[in-house]
Design a protein around this motif. Structure first.
Motif, PDB file in Angstrom:
ATOM      1  N   HIS A  47     116.662  48.979  58.852  1.00 35.78           N
ATOM      2  CA  HIS A  47     116.886  49.238  57.424  1.00 35.78           C
ATOM      3  C   HIS A  47     115.939  48.337  56.641  1.00 35.78           C
ATOM      4  CE1 HIS A  47     119.858  50.010  53.907  1.00 35.78           C
ATOM      5  NE2 HIS A  47     118.759  49.455  53.417  1.00 35.78           N
TER       6      HIS A  47
ATOM      7  N   HIS B 135     124.479  49.313  54.530  1.00 33.76           N
ATOM      8  CA  HIS B 135     125.397  48.346  53.915  1.00 33.76           C
ATOM      9  C   HIS B 135     126.869  48.628  54.232  1.00 33.76           C
ATOM     10  CE1 HIS B 135     122.179  46.345  51.810  1.00 33.76           C
ATOM     11  NE2 HIS B 135     121.745  47.516  51.399  1.00 33.76           N
TER      12      HIS B 135
ATOM     13  N   HIS C  17     112.844  48.713  53.420  1.00 33.63           N
ATOM     14  CA  HIS C  17     112.146  49.585  52.466  1.00 33.63           C
ATOM     15  C   HIS C  17     110.652  49.275  52.485  1.00 33.63           C
ATOM     16  CE1 HIS C  17     115.886  51.198  50.807  1.00 33.63           C
ATOM     17  NE2 HIS C  17     116.370  50.027  51.166  1.00 33.63           N
TER      18      HIS C  17
ATOM     19  N   ASP D 184     116.440  44.795  54.818  1.00 33.25           N
ATOM     20  CA  ASP D 184     116.438  45.518  53.540  1.00 33.25           C
ATOM     21  C   ASP D 184     115.126  45.399  52.754  1.00 33.25           C
ATOM     22  OD1 ASP D 184     117.624  47.317  51.860  1.00 33.25           O
ATOM     23  OD2 ASP D 184     118.992  45.913  50.903  1.00 33.25           O
TER      24      ASP D 184
ATOM     25  N   HIS E  95     122.457  55.157  52.532  1.00 35.22           N
ATOM     26  CA  HIS E  95     123.057  53.978  51.913  1.00 35.22           C
ATOM     27  C   HIS E  95     124.402  54.453  51.352  1.00 35.22           C
ATOM     28  CE1 HIS E  95     118.945  52.332  51.533  1.00 35.22           C
ATOM     29  NE2 HIS E  95     119.455  51.191  51.090  1.00 35.22           N
TER      30      HIS E  95
HETATM   31 ZN   LIG Z   1     118.381  49.352  51.336  1.00 34.39          ZN
END
Ligand SMILES: [Zn+2]
Length: 483
Positions: A92, A353, A94, A410, A326
């Motif tokens: 996970h 999450h 970005h 993240d 998400h």
């Molecule tokens: Zn994220």
């Protein structure tokens, strides 16, 4: 009440403690002799660090704001052991916030032809030819640096959510998310410059590799690549470029397994735009079936549409692409967290999450039944104000019940991190019992392989490669500690 002897009481007490321990994430694994020796060493190091915090809880690094704790975390003996662990996969992350912010500043913003300008009160960076820059009143970064010797420090604050001290951090979710979104708009045009994007994505893979991560999945959107000659690049060029860079990286780093792409759509998207986006990405998936592995919705969950709004469109494509949503990245109860219901009903393979999951017992059962992995990102949750002290993170109770959890990073650029080790350290120190050691860490790596989006054949190969890395790690650690 029946009376019992103290020895009966103690044996019942031990039975309960052992039973509870048996449920904890990773406790069912059996360590071999070498692993057990290393486990003893790791336990010793972990306990030394915990003992300091038991005496003076201010010293407990995971409780401190990550910006403040980061330097001391890097000095931790345990952190440096975790860094060496073959961690498997990063699941996970970005794409636009995937490398260390120092790399951006030192390697990318010192390139020629980079200009800056405020547009609608937002600072933007873009590569351009000098004539065009002059015409549109952009100012070169060289000129900005000549005028302000603190320019790079200022730039770092524009590109990240770093704070100088715990009191200066934002206090509302809305304001931290506004600042967070701003960091993406600062870099977007700069990173879309094709030569820079090539360097950037190579660095994404390099930072994973250097952190002993063998495979990465990146959530992203195709970037509108450009160069200074005015060449136009389309979506297909973007995906071809991802594959080329990955191939080049693998030539230079034979032990790296690869990377995949999860298409991310802004959760405020209109239904018409969603239809177009889905159509485009499915067409791309036909051309790049190995690379494009899934679909997600991104952005501040409180502000976007609920997943249920997209049901009809998503139901049509559920057999064409996997979902990695998400959901439940919220502190609210009975509101935004309802996205968890939709993520589960729509068969999301993993959930990003799932911060709100532990308040929903029926959903928790469904997550276990459907074997959905939870993507835990503790530093992200702290910086974005969901959880101040990771000892109180709701995922601690999921770990206690043996839920399948993968630890992820993240948006590491936004908090000056890179790789997975910082998040592994926080999780291990703050969310596991003090007696919990190598089994837990091994299970995290195994989970990342089990729940990654590789196809079955590639997954088998990846697991085989990881086993070799794990074996070498154990042997080399034992050699070091037995010296
Ligand atoms: Zn994220």
């Amino acid at each position: 009440m029946n009376s019992c002897t103290f020895s009966d009481y103690v044996s019942e007490r031990n039975r309960i403690i052992n039973e509870e321990r048996h449920h904890f994430h990773g406790e069912k694994l059996v360590l071999n002799e070498d692993e057990s020796k290393l486990n003893d060493f790791i336990m010793k190091v972990k306990l030394e660090e915990l003992e300091l915090s038991y005496k003076d809880s201010i010293q407990f690094l995971p409780k401190q704001h990550f910006s403040i704790a980061k330097n001391n975390i890097e000095k931790s003996k345990l952190f440096n052991i975790l860094k060496k662990i073959p961690k498997g996969c990063s699941l996970h992350c970005h794409l636009l916030a995937a490398v260390s912010v120092d790399f951006l500043i030192e390697n990318i913003t010192y390139r020629d032809n980079l200009y800056g300008k405020y547009i609608n009160d937002r600072f933007k960076l873009k590569f351009m030819k000098s004539e065009a820059a002059k015409e549109d009143e952009w100012i070169s970064l060289k000129e900005m640096r000549d005028k302000d010797k603190n320019f790079d420090s200022w730039l770092k604050t524009e590109l990240s959510l770093l704070v100088d001290n715990a009191n200066s951090k934002d206090t509302s979710l809305e304001s931290i998310w506004t600042k967070f979104k701003k960091t993406f708009s600062v870099v977007y045009d700069m990173l879309s410059y094709k030569p820079v994007f090539e360097e950037y994505y190579y660095q994404c893979l390099k930072e994973l590799h250097e952190d002993n991560v063998m495979f990465g999945e990146f959530r992203g959107t195709p970037m509108p690549l450009y160069d200074l000659e005015g060449t136009k690049y389309d979506m297909e060029d973007f995906f071809k470029l991802l594959i080329n860079i990955e191939d080049n990286f693998k030539k230079d780093h034979k032990k790296f397994f690869g990377a995949r792409y999860i298409h991310s759509i802004y959760r405020g998207v209109s239904l018409d735009d969603l239809k177009t986006e889905l159509c485009n990405i499915l067409a791309m998936k036909k051309k790049f079936p190995k690379l494009i592995v899934g679909l997600d919705f991104v952005g501040f969950e409180e502000e976007g549409h609920s997943l249920v709004n997209f049901y009809e469109e998503l139901d049509k494509i559920k057999n064409d692409i996997n979902f990695f949503f998400h959901a439940g990245e919220t502190n609210w109860f009975g509101s935004t967290d309802m996205n968890l219901v939709d993520a589960i009903l729509m068969k999301s393979k993993r959930i990003g999450h799932a911060f709100a999951l532990s308040r929903h017992p029926v959903l928790m059962d469904l997550v276990l039944k459907q074997d959905i992995a939870i993507e835990l990102c503790p530093i992200s949750n702290q910086i974005l104000l969901l959880n101040d002290d990771p000892r109180n993170h709701p995922a601690a109770s999921l770990l206690a019940r043996g839920f399948p959890v993968v630890v992820c990073n993240d948006d590491p650029s936004a908090w000056d991190a890179s790789g997975l080790t910082y998040d592994w350290y926080i999780t291990f120190m703050a969310m596991t019992p003090k007696t919990c050691g190598l089994k837990f860490l091994k299970q995290l790596a195994l989970n990342s392989l089990k729940y990654c989006a590789l196809d079955d054949n590639d997954k088998c190969d990846a697991i085989e490669e990881w086993k070799q890395k794990w074996h070498s790690f154990i042997s080399s650690m034992l050699r070091t500690i037995e010296k």
